[in-house]
Design a protein around this motif. Structure first.
Motif, PDB file in Angstrom:
ATOM      1  N   ALA A 150       0.817  -1.217   0.000  1.00  0.00           N
ATOM      2  CA  ALA A 150       0.000   0.000   0.000  1.00  0.00           C
ATOM      3  C   ALA A 150       0.849   1.266   0.000  1.00  0.00           C
ATOM      4  O   ALA A 150       0.428   2.302  -0.513  1.00  0.00           O
ATOM      5  CB  ALA A 150      -0.951   0.003   1.187  1.00  0.00           C
ATOM      6  N   ILE A 151       2.057   1.188   0.573  1.00  0.00           N
ATOM      7  CA  ILE A 151       2.850   2.423   0.684  1.00  0.00           C
ATOM      8  C   ILE A 151       4.155   2.388  -0.110  1.00  0.00           C
ATOM      9  O   ILE A 151       4.966   3.297  -0.003  1.00  0.00           O
ATOM     10  CB  ILE A 151       3.146   2.774   2.157  1.00  0.00           C
ATOM     11  N   ILE A 152       4.344   1.368  -0.930  1.00  0.00           N
ATOM     12  CA  ILE A 152       5.633   1.211  -1.611  1.00  0.00           C
ATOM     13  C   ILE A 152       5.923   2.353  -2.575  1.00  0.00           C
ATOM     14  O   ILE A 152       7.079   2.695  -2.828  1.00  0.00           O
ATOM     15  CB  ILE A 152       5.713  -0.161  -2.323  1.00  0.00           C
ATOM     16  N   ASN A 153       4.883   2.982  -3.120  1.00  0.00           N
ATOM     17  CA  ASN A 153       5.094   4.103  -4.041  1.00  0.00           C
ATOM     18  C   ASN A 153       5.109   5.447  -3.330  1.00  0.00           C
ATOM     19  O   ASN A 153       5.020   6.494  -3.990  1.00  0.00           O
ATOM     20  CB  ASN A 153       4.019   4.106  -5.131  1.00  0.00           C
ATOM     21  N   ASP A 154       5.177   5.386  -1.992  1.00  0.00           N
ATOM     22  CA  ASP A 154       5.214   6.618  -1.202  1.00  0.00           C
ATOM     23  C   ASP A 154       4.016   7.525  -1.511  1.00  0.00           C
ATOM     24  O   ASP A 154       4.174   8.714  -1.814  1.00  0.00           O
ATOM     25  CB  ASP A 154       6.522   7.364  -1.478  1.00  0.00           C
ATOM     26  N   PRO A 155       2.789   6.971  -1.435  1.00  0.00           N
ATOM     27  CA  PRO A 155       1.607   7.767  -1.780  1.00  0.00           C
ATOM     28  C   PRO A 155       1.314   8.838  -0.736  1.00  0.00           C
ATOM     29  O   PRO A 155       1.712   8.719   0.419  1.00  0.00           O
ATOM     30  CB  PRO A 155       0.487   6.723  -1.806  1.00  0.00           C
ATOM     31  N   GLU A 156       0.601   9.867  -1.161  1.00  0.00           N
ATOM     32  CA  GLU A 156       0.190  10.923  -0.228  1.00  0.00           C
ATOM     33  C   GLU A 156      -0.931  10.441   0.687  1.00  0.00           C
ATOM     34  O   GLU A 156      -1.056  10.882   1.823  1.00  0.00           O
ATOM     35  CB  GLU A 156      -0.292  12.154  -1.014  1.00  0.00           C
ATOM     36  N   ILE A 157      -1.768   9.536   0.157  1.00  0.00           N
ATOM     37  CA  ILE A 157      -2.950   9.072   0.888  1.00  0.00           C
ATOM     38  C   ILE A 157      -2.975   7.548   0.918  1.00  0.00           C
ATOM     39  O   ILE A 157      -2.799   6.901  -0.126  1.00  0.00           O
ATOM     40  CB  ILE A 157      -4.241   9.593   0.216  1.00  0.00           C
ATOM     41  N   VAL A 158      -3.204   6.971   2.098  1.00  0.00           N
ATOM     42  CA  VAL A 158      -3.350   5.518   2.247  1.00  0.00           C
ATOM     43  C   VAL A 158      -4.751   5.223   2.758  1.00  0.00           C
ATOM     44  O   VAL A 158      -5.206   5.826   3.739  1.00  0.00           O
ATOM     45  CB  VAL A 158      -2.299   4.938   3.218  1.00  0.00           C
ATOM     46  N   LEU A 159      -5.443   4.316   2.084  1.00  0.00           N
ATOM     47  CA  LEU A 159      -6.801   3.934   2.449  1.00  0.00           C
ATOM     48  C   LEU A 159      -6.816   2.485   2.915  1.00  0.00           C
ATOM     49  O   LEU A 159      -6.342   1.602   2.188  1.00  0.00           O
ATOM     50  CB  LEU A 159      -7.732   4.090   1.239  1.00  0.00           C
ATOM     51  N   ILE A 160      -7.340   2.241   4.110  1.00  0.00           N
ATOM     52  CA  ILE A 160      -7.446   0.872   4.624  1.00  0.00           C
ATOM     53  C   ILE A 160      -8.909   0.579   4.918  1.00  0.00           C
ATOM     54  O   ILE A 160      -9.526   1.218   5.770  1.00  0.00           O
ATOM     55  CB  ILE A 160      -6.595   0.672   5.896  1.00  0.00           C
ATOM     56  N   ASP A 161      -9.462  -0.370   4.196  1.00  0.00           N
ATOM     57  CA  ASP A 161     -10.875  -0.710   4.306  1.00  0.00           C
ATOM     58  C   ASP A 161     -11.062  -1.868   5.285  1.00  0.00           C
ATOM     59  O   ASP A 161     -10.619  -2.983   5.023  1.00  0.00           O
ATOM     60  CB  ASP A 161     -11.411  -1.100   2.924  1.00  0.00           C
ATOM     61  N   GLU A 162     -11.691  -1.585   6.394  1.00  0.00           N
ATOM     62  CA  GLU A 162     -12.049  -2.603   7.390  1.00  0.00           C
ATOM     63  C   GLU A 162     -10.864  -3.506   7.749  1.00  0.00           C
ATOM     64  O   GLU A 162     -10.802  -4.671   7.365  1.00  0.00           O
ATOM     65  CB  GLU A 162     -13.213  -3.459   6.855  1.00  0.00           C
ATOM     66  N   PRO A 163      -9.892  -2.983   8.529  1.00  0.00           N
ATOM     67  CA  PRO A 163      -8.710  -3.782   8.866  1.00  0.00           C
ATOM     68  C   PRO A 163      -9.035  -5.106   9.564  1.00  0.00           C
ATOM     69  O   PRO A 163      -8.283  -6.071   9.425  1.00  0.00           O
ATOM     70  CB  PRO A 163      -7.898  -2.851   9.785  1.00  0.00           C
ATOM     71  N   ALA A 164     -10.161  -5.160  10.274  1.00  0.00           N
ATOM     72  CA  ALA A 164     -10.536  -6.415  10.949  1.00  0.00           C
ATOM     73  C   ALA A 164     -10.786  -7.532   9.946  1.00  0.00           C
ATOM     74  O   ALA A 164     -10.663  -8.714  10.266  1.00  0.00           O
ATOM     75  CB  ALA A 164     -11.782  -6.200  11.802  1.00  0.00           C
ATOM     76  N   ALA A 165     -11.109  -7.156   8.702  1.00  0.00           N
ATOM     77  CA  ALA A 165     -11.330  -8.152   7.648  1.00  0.00           C
ATOM     78  C   ALA A 165     -10.129  -8.229   6.710  1.00  0.00           C
ATOM     79  O   ALA A 165      -9.588  -9.304   6.466  1.00  0.00           O
ATOM     80  CB  ALA A 165     -12.593  -7.819   6.859  1.00  0.00           C
ATOM     81  N   SER A 166      -9.690  -7.091   6.203  1.00  0.00           N
ATOM     82  CA  SER A 166      -8.614  -7.082   5.208  1.00  0.00           C
ATOM     83  C   SER A 166      -7.260  -7.464   5.800  1.00  0.00           C
ATOM     84  O   SER A 166      -6.388  -7.972   5.099  1.00  0.00           O
ATOM     85  CB  SER A 166      -8.525  -5.719   4.524  1.00  0.00           C
ATOM     86  N   LEU A 167      -7.074  -7.205   7.097  1.00  0.00           N
ATOM     87  CA  LEU A 167      -5.821  -7.550   7.776  1.00  0.00           C
ATOM     88  C   LEU A 167      -6.129  -8.351   9.034  1.00  0.00           C
ATOM     89  O   LEU A 167      -5.594  -8.114  10.108  1.00  0.00           O
ATOM     90  CB  LEU A 167      -5.047  -6.271   8.119  1.00  0.00           C
ATOM     91  N   SER A 168      -7.013  -9.344   8.866  1.00  0.00           N
ATOM     92  CA  SER A 168      -7.600 -10.073   9.999  1.00  0.00           C
ATOM     93  C   SER A 168      -6.597 -10.835  10.857  1.00  0.00           C
ATOM     94  O   SER A 168      -6.828 -11.066  12.044  1.00  0.00           O
ATOM     95  CB  SER A 168      -8.663 -11.058   9.486  1.00  0.00           C
ATOM     96  N   GLU A 169      -5.461 -11.221  10.257  1.00  0.00           N
ATOM     97  CA  GLU A 169      -4.479 -12.024  11.000  1.00  0.00           C
ATOM     98  C   GLU A 169      -3.470 -11.174  11.758  1.00  0.00           C
ATOM     99  O   GLU A 169      -2.615 -11.711  12.457  1.00  0.00           O
ATOM    100  CB  GLU A 169      -3.744 -12.959  10.024  1.00  0.00           C
ATOM    101  N   LEU A 170      -3.559  -9.874  11.604  1.00  0.00           N
ATOM    102  CA  LEU A 170      -2.627  -8.979  12.284  1.00  0.00           C
ATOM    103  C   LEU A 170      -3.345  -8.250  13.413  1.00  0.00           C
ATOM    104  O   LEU A 170      -4.537  -7.991  13.325  1.00  0.00           O
ATOM    105  CB  LEU A 170      -2.060  -7.952  11.300  1.00  0.00           C
ATOM    106  N   SER A 171      -2.609  -7.908  14.447  1.00  0.00           N
ATOM    107  CA  SER A 171      -3.242  -7.186  15.550  1.00  0.00           C
ATOM    108  C   SER A 171      -3.504  -5.745  15.136  1.00  0.00           C
ATOM    109  O   SER A 171      -2.717  -5.146  14.397  1.00  0.00           O
ATOM    110  CB  SER A 171      -2.346  -7.209  16.793  1.00  0.00           C
ATOM    111  N   LEU A 172      -4.621  -5.214  15.608  1.00  0.00           N
ATOM    112  CA  LEU A 172      -4.964  -3.823  15.296  1.00  0.00           C
ATOM    113  C   LEU A 172      -3.869  -2.890  15.793  1.00  0.00           C
ATOM    114  O   LEU A 172      -3.520  -1.913  15.129  1.00  0.00           O
ATOM    115  CB  LEU A 172      -6.314  -3.459  15.929  1.00  0.00           C
ATOM    116  N   GLU A 173      -3.299  -3.240  16.931  1.00  0.00           N
ATOM    117  CA  GLU A 173      -2.239  -2.408  17.510  1.00  0.00           C
ATOM    118  C   GLU A 173      -1.036  -2.333  16.570  1.00  0.00           C
ATOM    119  O   GLU A 173      -0.462  -1.267  16.350  1.00  0.00           O
ATOM    120  CB  GLU A 173      -1.811  -2.982  18.866  1.00  0.00           C
ATOM    121  N   MET A 174      -0.668  -3.491  15.987  1.00  0.00           N
ATOM    122  CA  MET A 174       0.475  -3.520  15.068  1.00  0.00           C
ATOM    123  C   MET A 174       0.183  -2.678  13.818  1.00  0.00           C
ATOM    124  O   MET A 174       1.009  -1.878  13.373  1.00  0.00           O
ATOM    125  CB  MET A 174       0.776  -4.970  14.658  1.00  0.00           C
ATOM    126  N   ILE A 175      -1.008  -2.860  13.262  1.00  0.00           N
ATOM    127  CA  ILE A 175      -1.397  -2.123  12.054  1.00  0.00           C
ATOM    128  C   ILE A 175      -1.373  -0.620  12.309  1.00  0.00           C
ATOM    129  O   ILE A 175      -0.797   0.163  11.555  1.00  0.00           O
ATOM    130  CB  ILE A 175      -2.813  -2.536  11.598  1.00  0.00           C
TER     131      ILE A 175
END
Length: 225
Positions: A150-175
């Motif tokens: 998501a950030i490899i191109n050094d974007p100005e804006i990062v959008l994360i849609d529903e981290p509990a689903a899209s990044l379900s295996e990672l802790s919210l704290e880590m994200i």
């Protein structure tokens, strides 16, 4: 500094003629993390898709650096200015994590392997895992790759849609720690949509989306110190 502005935007679902977003107005600034809270079906993903330039509004305007999205090169905008983690991924599972990041890079930029290894290291991926095919690594590591992507191109804006689903295996704290550091240190804007109030303590501004209307809930002054 303001980077994106939504002015009185209205969006109607063409399939069922339901107005999903009704007169939405909000400004987004660099260096801040925004949370959009709402129930399933409230229109959060639609809102992020509009910001990402994946769809167009029925009325109103989305301004990026004071330019209407409808007047700029949307492909370039999506490729260079926006980083996304949506619930439905577009990842080549037969490629390695390293190759995936390389393929995501803008054609105008040439980087050595060390740049990509460093980006993956920040999300907890070592060189050994970086050189394995994505389909063969743990789901949690796959999601770490999505975050790095998501950030490899050094974007100005990062959008994360529903981290509990899209990044379900990672802790919210880590994200949240990762993206908060990114927003603050790199002076970027991060927008997160969620059904869970758990994001509230991590964001600088919390907004609620309900009945097609977006309303300000609170800001976290301590997060901005």
């Amino acid at each position: 500094m303001m980077i994106l502005s939504l002015k009185n935007i209205v969006y109607t679902n063409k399939k069922n003629d339901v107005t999903v977003l009704n007169d939405i107005t909000i400004d987004f600034s660099l260096g801040k993390v925004y949370g959009i809270l709402g129930k399933q079906g409230a229109g959060k993903t639609t809102l992020l898709a509009l910001i990402a330039g994946l769809d167009t509004v029925d009325s109103g305007a989305i301004l990026f650096k004071n330019q209407n999205l409808e007047d700029i090169d949307r492909d370039n905008y999506r490729r260079q200015e926006i980083g996304t983690v949506f619930q439905h991924y577009n990842v080549l599972s037969n490629e390695t994590a390293l190759t995936t990041l390389k393929l995501c890079m803008s054609n105008t930029v040439t980087k050595g392997n060390s740049y990509f290894y460093e980006a993956l290291k920040k999300v907890g991926i070592d060189e050994k895992v970086a050189n394995q095919k994505i389909k063969k690594i743990a789901v949690s590591n796959q999601q770490r790759v999505y975050l790095a992507k998501a950030i490899i191109n050094d974007p100005e804006i990062v959008l994360i849609d529903e981290p509990a689903a899209s990044l379900s295996e990672l802790s919210l704290e880590m994200i949240m720690e990762y993206i908060r550091i990114y927003a603050k240190n790199e002076n970027k804007c991060v927008v997160i949509s969620s059904q869970s109030k758990a994001i509230a303590e991590y964001v600088d501004e919390l907004w609620g989306l309900n009945g097609g209307k977006l309303s300000f809930i609170k800001d976290n002054i301590e997060n901005q110190l």
